[in-house]
Write a protein that holds these residues in place. Sequence first.
Motif, PDB file in Angstrom:
ATOM      1  N   LYS A  37       0.796  -1.225   0.000  1.00 17.14           N
ATOM      2  CA  LYS A  37       0.000   0.000   0.000  1.00 17.14           C
ATOM      3  C   LYS A  37       0.830   1.277   0.000  1.00 17.14           C
ATOM      4  CE  LYS A  37      -4.186  -1.685   2.129  1.00 17.14           C
ATOM      5  NZ  LYS A  37      -5.173  -1.434   3.176  1.00 17.14           N
ATOM      6  N   ASN A  38       2.047   1.261   0.501  1.00 15.45           N
ATOM      7  CA  ASN A  38       2.822   2.487   0.670  1.00 15.45           C
ATOM      8  C   ASN A  38       4.273   2.276   0.265  1.00 15.45           C
ATOM      9  OD1 ASN A  38       0.887   4.362   1.971  1.00 15.45           O
ATOM     10  ND2 ASN A  38       0.794   2.726   3.484  1.00 15.45           N
ATOM     11  N   ILE A  39       4.963   3.382   0.087  1.00 12.28           N
ATOM     12  CA  ILE A  39       6.399   3.363  -0.162  1.00 12.28           C
ATOM     13  C   ILE A  39       7.012   4.462   0.693  1.00 12.28           C
ATOM     14  CG2 ILE A  39       6.268   4.866  -2.183  1.00 12.28           C
ATOM     15  CD1 ILE A  39       8.558   3.122  -3.363  1.00 12.28           C
ATOM     16  N   SER A  40       8.138   4.139   1.331  1.00 17.53           N
ATOM     17  CA  SER A  40       8.799   5.127   2.179  1.00 17.53           C
ATOM     18  C   SER A  40      10.296   5.055   1.944  1.00 17.53           C
ATOM     19  CB  SER A  40       8.473   4.894   3.652  1.00 17.53           C
ATOM     20  OG  SER A  40       8.923   3.625   4.060  1.00 17.53           O
ATOM     21  N   VAL A  41      10.955   6.163   2.247  1.00 13.89           N
ATOM     22  CA  VAL A  41      12.389   6.266   2.021  1.00 13.89           C
ATOM     23  C   VAL A  41      12.996   7.096   3.143  1.00 13.89           C
ATOM     24  CG1 VAL A  41      12.135   8.240   0.488  1.00 13.89           C
ATOM     25  CG2 VAL A  41      14.125   6.827   0.284  1.00 13.89           C
ATOM     26  N   GLN A  42      14.201   6.698   3.576  1.00 17.06           N
ATOM     27  CA  GLN A  42      14.919   7.411   4.628  1.00 17.06           C
ATOM     28  C   GLN A  42      16.343   7.662   4.171  1.00 17.06           C
ATOM     29  OE1 GLN A  42      14.806   4.789   7.996  1.00 17.06           O
ATOM     30  NE2 GLN A  42      13.087   5.899   8.898  1.00 17.06           N
ATOM     31  N   LEU A  43      16.863   8.813   4.514  1.00 19.61           N
ATOM     32  CA  LEU A  43      18.260   9.144   4.289  1.00 19.61           C
ATOM     33  C   LEU A  43      18.962   8.966   5.628  1.00 19.61           C
ATOM     34  CD1 LEU A  43      20.148  10.135   2.071  1.00 19.61           C
ATOM     35  CD2 LEU A  43      19.727  12.432   2.876  1.00 19.61           C
ATOM     36  N   PHE A  64      -0.807  11.154  -1.377  1.00 17.15           N
ATOM     37  CA  PHE A  64      -0.742   9.807  -1.942  1.00 17.15           C
ATOM     38  C   PHE A  64      -0.955   8.747  -0.874  1.00 17.15           C
ATOM     39  CE2 PHE A  64       1.557  12.042  -5.311  1.00 17.15           C
ATOM     40  CZ  PHE A  64       0.963  11.481  -6.429  1.00 17.15           C
ATOM     41  N   LEU A  65      -1.740   9.051   0.132  1.00 13.33           N
ATOM     42  CA  LEU A  65      -1.955   8.135   1.243  1.00 13.33           C
ATOM     43  C   LEU A  65      -2.533   6.805   0.756  1.00 13.33           C
ATOM     44  CD1 LEU A  65      -1.788   7.860   4.312  1.00 13.33           C
ATOM     45  CD2 LEU A  65      -4.122   8.684   4.439  1.00 13.33           C
ATOM     46  N   GLY A  66      -1.829   5.713   1.062  1.00 14.06           N
ATOM     47  CA  GLY A  66      -2.302   4.387   0.698  1.00 14.06           C
ATOM     48  C   GLY A  66      -2.074   4.012  -0.749  1.00 14.06           C
ATOM     49  N   LYS A  67      -1.168   4.704  -1.429  1.00 16.29           N
ATOM     50  CA  LYS A  67      -0.906   4.369  -2.829  1.00 16.29           C
ATOM     51  C   LYS A  67       0.563   3.985  -3.012  1.00 16.29           C
ATOM     52  CE  LYS A  67      -4.532   7.096  -4.628  1.00 16.29           C
ATOM     53  NZ  LYS A  67      -5.193   7.663  -5.683  1.00 16.29           N
ATOM     54  N   ASN A  68       0.783   2.924  -3.722  1.00 16.77           N
ATOM     55  CA  ASN A  68       2.127   2.484  -4.049  1.00 16.77           C
ATOM     56  C   ASN A  68       2.171   2.256  -5.548  1.00 16.77           C
ATOM     57  OD1 ASN A  68       4.636   1.412  -4.247  1.00 16.77           O
ATOM     58  ND2 ASN A  68       4.206  -0.445  -3.125  1.00 16.77           N
ATOM     59  N   ASN A  69       2.343   3.340  -6.290  1.00 17.58           N
ATOM     60  CA  ASN A  69       2.447   3.238  -7.739  1.00 17.58           C
ATOM     61  C   ASN A  69       3.567   4.154  -8.206  1.00 17.58           C
ATOM     62  OD1 ASN A  69       1.310   5.796  -7.597  1.00 17.58           O
ATOM     63  ND2 ASN A  69      -0.740   5.086  -8.123  1.00 17.58           N
ATOM     64  N   ALA A  70       3.794   4.181  -9.498  1.00 17.92           N
ATOM     65  CA  ALA A  70       4.918   4.953 -10.039  1.00 17.92           C
ATOM     66  C   ALA A  70       4.746   6.447  -9.803  1.00 17.92           C
ATOM     67  CB  ALA A  70       5.079   4.659 -11.522  1.00 17.92           C
ATOM     68  N   ASP A  71       3.516   6.950  -9.859  1.00 19.65           N
ATOM     69  CA  ASP A  71       3.287   8.376  -9.614  1.00 19.65           C
ATOM     70  C   ASP A  71       3.639   8.746  -8.179  1.00 19.65           C
ATOM     71  OD1 ASP A  71       2.370   8.672 -12.200  1.00 19.65           O
ATOM     72  OD2 ASP A  71       0.270   8.361 -11.638  1.00 19.65           O
ATOM     73  N   ALA A  72       3.213   7.920  -7.241  1.00 18.77           N
ATOM     74  CA  ALA A  72       3.522   8.170  -5.830  1.00 18.77           C
ATOM     75  C   ALA A  72       5.019   8.076  -5.594  1.00 18.77           C
ATOM     76  CB  ALA A  72       2.776   7.171  -4.948  1.00 18.77           C
ATOM     77  N   ILE A  76       7.566  10.948  -4.117  1.00 18.27           N
ATOM     78  CA  ILE A  76       8.401  10.680  -2.945  1.00 18.27           C
ATOM     79  C   ILE A  76       9.867  10.926  -3.286  1.00 18.27           C
ATOM     80  CG2 ILE A  76       9.143   8.879  -1.325  1.00 18.27           C
ATOM     81  CD1 ILE A  76       6.330   9.965  -0.847  1.00 18.27           C
ATOM     82  N   GLY A  77      10.302  10.546  -4.488  1.00 17.78           N
ATOM     83  CA  GLY A  77      11.676  10.790  -4.916  1.00 17.78           C
ATOM     84  C   GLY A  77      12.004  12.266  -4.988  1.00 17.78           C
TER      85      GLY A  77
END
Length: 119
Positions: A37-43, A64-72, A76-77
């Motif tokens: 459902k989600n994607i997250s990233v940490q530095l 983009f809450l609850g979305k894991n697609n290329a747009d999200a 995030i990037g």
Amino acid sequence: MGLSKRELFQKRRLRVRNKLRKVNAGRPRLSVHRSNKNISVQLIDDVEGRTLASASTMEKDLGFLGKNNADAATKIGQTIAERAKKAGVDECYLDRGGFRYHGTVKALADAAREGGLRL
């Protein structure tokens, strides 16, 4: 009998992390986690053991809450690239974990590069 999907994922994650740890000592690590459902990233600064910046689809203000697609992943990037610049980081290395460099992980990395972060 072959290995399960989880065992293969863990082997791949350790192989990637150990290889990067040997080659890229001293630079912060851009750690990616992807769920259904989600994607997250940490530095992460491994020398000091602290997180310098983070971004996730679970943040309501990104929309983009609850979305894991290329747009999200692209959003995030871009967000992590902006936050990394504010933290004074312009170069890091991508720790994709056990996830393949394909789809959302690739979209996130490309967007971070376009935002000015050198991976």
